[in-house]
Design a protein around this motif. Structure first.
Motif, PDB file in Angstrom:
ATOM      1  N   LYS A 285       0.286  -1.242  -0.263  1.00  0.00           N
ATOM      2  CA  LYS A 285      -0.120   0.474  -0.090  1.00  0.00           C
ATOM      3  C   LYS A 285       0.540   1.082   0.120  1.00  0.00           C
ATOM      4  O   LYS A 285       0.683   1.767  -0.983  1.00  0.00           O
ATOM      5  N   SER A 286       1.766   1.050   0.737  1.00  0.00           N
ATOM      6  CA  SER A 286       3.467   2.536   0.951  1.00  0.00           C
ATOM      7  C   SER A 286       3.755   2.446  -0.573  1.00  0.00           C
ATOM      8  O   SER A 286       4.128   3.468  -0.842  1.00  0.00           O
ATOM      9  N   ALA A 287       4.240   1.498  -1.154  1.00  0.00           N
ATOM     10  CA  ALA A 287       4.300   1.512  -2.719  1.00  0.00           C
ATOM     11  C   ALA A 287       3.213   2.230  -3.346  1.00  0.00           C
ATOM     12  O   ALA A 287       3.915   2.689  -4.314  1.00  0.00           O
ATOM     13  N   MET A 288       2.541   1.865  -3.754  1.00  0.00           N
ATOM     14  CA  MET A 288       1.154   2.044  -4.622  1.00  0.00           C
ATOM     15  C   MET A 288       1.336   3.925  -4.126  1.00  0.00           C
ATOM     16  O   MET A 288       1.223   4.361  -5.020  1.00  0.00           O
ATOM     17  N   ARG A 289       1.465   3.976  -2.812  1.00  0.00           N
ATOM     18  CA  ARG A 289       1.203   5.525  -3.149  1.00  0.00           C
ATOM     19  C   ARG A 289       2.231   6.702  -3.823  1.00  0.00           C
ATOM     20  O   ARG A 289       1.671   7.417  -3.855  1.00  0.00           O
ATOM     21  N   ARG A 290       3.485   6.068  -3.456  1.00  0.00           N
ATOM     22  CA  ARG A 290       4.694   6.526  -3.675  1.00  0.00           C
ATOM     23  C   ARG A 290       4.640   6.502  -5.074  1.00  0.00           C
ATOM     24  O   ARG A 290       5.147   6.875  -5.750  1.00  0.00           O
ATOM     25  N   LEU A 291       3.953   5.366  -6.075  1.00  0.00           N
ATOM     26  CA  LEU A 291       4.210   5.493  -7.218  1.00  0.00           C
ATOM     27  C   LEU A 291       2.463   6.513  -7.588  1.00  0.00           C
ATOM     28  O   LEU A 291       3.185   7.221  -9.350  1.00  0.00           O
ATOM     29  N   TRP A 292       1.583   6.449  -6.809  1.00  0.00           N
ATOM     30  CA  TRP A 292       0.663   7.123  -7.781  1.00  0.00           C
ATOM     31  C   TRP A 292       1.119   8.757  -7.801  1.00  0.00           C
ATOM     32  O   TRP A 292       0.582   9.781  -8.266  1.00  0.00           O
ATOM     33  N   SER A 293       1.656   9.077  -6.228  1.00  0.00           N
ATOM     34  CA  SER A 293       2.257  10.677  -5.936  1.00  0.00           C
ATOM     35  C   SER A 293       2.894  11.274  -6.847  1.00  0.00           C
ATOM     36  O   SER A 293       3.783  11.950  -7.735  1.00  0.00           O
ATOM     37  N   ARG A 294       3.953   9.615  -7.504  1.00  0.00           N
ATOM     38  CA  ARG A 294       4.655  10.292  -8.597  1.00  0.00           C
ATOM     39  C   ARG A 294       4.277  10.491  -9.783  1.00  0.00           C
ATOM     40  O   ARG A 294       4.624  11.484  -9.958  1.00  0.00           O
TER      41      ARG A 294
END
Length: 294
Positions: A285-294
């Motif tokens: 979930k944390s990696a997905m949030r970083r990917l989305w913000s990127r």
């Protein structure tokens, strides 16, 4: 050519099913593709567990794509025909990707066993090279199994009825249409599928019995951490192996019942896998949030 009866002959029900299963298929592709992209793009998700998870998601996309698009398109047409070559290709694809998924789920259980029961040896046993070989072995095992099922079926003569009471071409429905005594082929098909399914399932059960046994002296925090990493995998195994075992480990007698059960392992489980793994995994979930913000 063959004629597929599909899930229902009622026109109203078919229109509703078209909307529902189109949504399901879009969820399968989007959810599993998101996991693949997240694992590839995130440097933190570089452990073997996520390496296997990305391949599981990729197999889920392929597995559903063998049957779902044809089934969805057939909801809108009256004559649900499929060519002989297309039927055999679908049979091969279903067993190839389905068996590959079984082997990858088994490899993931082995990964959890090493991580929890032999943590000091984890780095030396689960190297990138070893993980790559396990994945290649899973693909090879799926290919061999699928070739056996396909060759056994294509050797039979088909000269009579061509109506299949299913929404995709599978071994048991085709065996019922063959103009020959199929007893020996049925035994071989059930033995082949049953041996793979049962052996992998027993390996999974033994792995988790050993894992739970090794946790009896752990603290409550250790229990929680171990079960959080294994819980998602156990859930997926139950959802996938249960329906598969029901359909393939016994001689089929009721095809209408089989095709309803088949919806679970061809559509429902691939759709739920991304939700199961992301909802229970803070790192993903944390990696997905970083990917989305990127």
């Amino acid at each position: 050519e063959f004629v597929l009866l599909g899930l229902s002959v009622n026109q109203g029900v078919q229109r509703i099913c078209f909307v529902i299963f189109l949504f399901f298929y879009m969820m399968i592709v989007a959810g599993n593709l998101l996991i693949v992209i997240t694992v590839i793009s995130s440097q933190r998700l570089n452990s073997p567990m996520y390496f296997f998870l990305s391949y599981l998601s990729f197999v889920d996309i392929c597995y559903s794509s063998v049957t779902a698009p044809k089934m969805i398109a057939d909801f809108l047409v009256e004559n649900k025909t499929i060519s002989f070559v297309g039927c055999i290709a679908q049979l091969f694809g279903v067993h190839f990707f389905g068996c590959t998924e079984i082997f990858i789920l088994t490899v993931m259980a082995y990964d959890r066993y090493i991580a929890i029961c032999r943590p000091l040896h984890y780095g030396t046993l689960m190297t990138r090279r070893a993980c790559g070989r396990m994945v290649m072995g899973s693909w090879l095992g799926g290919f061999i199994h699928s070739m056996v099922q396909t060759l056994l079926t294509t050797q039979l003569p088909f000269c009579g009825p061509n109506t299949i009471d299913h929404y995709f071409c599978d071994v048991h429905p085709l065996l019922q249409l063959a103009c020959a005594n199929t007893y020996a082929v049925r035994v071989a098909v059930v033995a082949n599928s049953g041996m793979i399914t049962l052996s992998c399932f027993l390996f999974l059960v033994v792995s988790y019995v050993v894992i739970l046994g090794s946790l009896k002296n752990q603290t409550s925090e250790g229990w929680h951490k171990a079960l959080s990493t294994c819980g998602s995998h156990i859930t997926v195994v139950i959802l996938f192996f249960g329906p598969c075992t029901f359909v393939y480990i016994r001689p089929s007698s009721d095809l209408s019942e089989d095709k309803r059960v088949a919806v679970f392992y061809t559509i429902i489980t691939p759709m739920l896998n991304p939700l199961i793994y992301t909802l229970r995994n803070a790192e993903v979930k944390s990696a997905m949030r970083r990917l989305w913000s990127r």
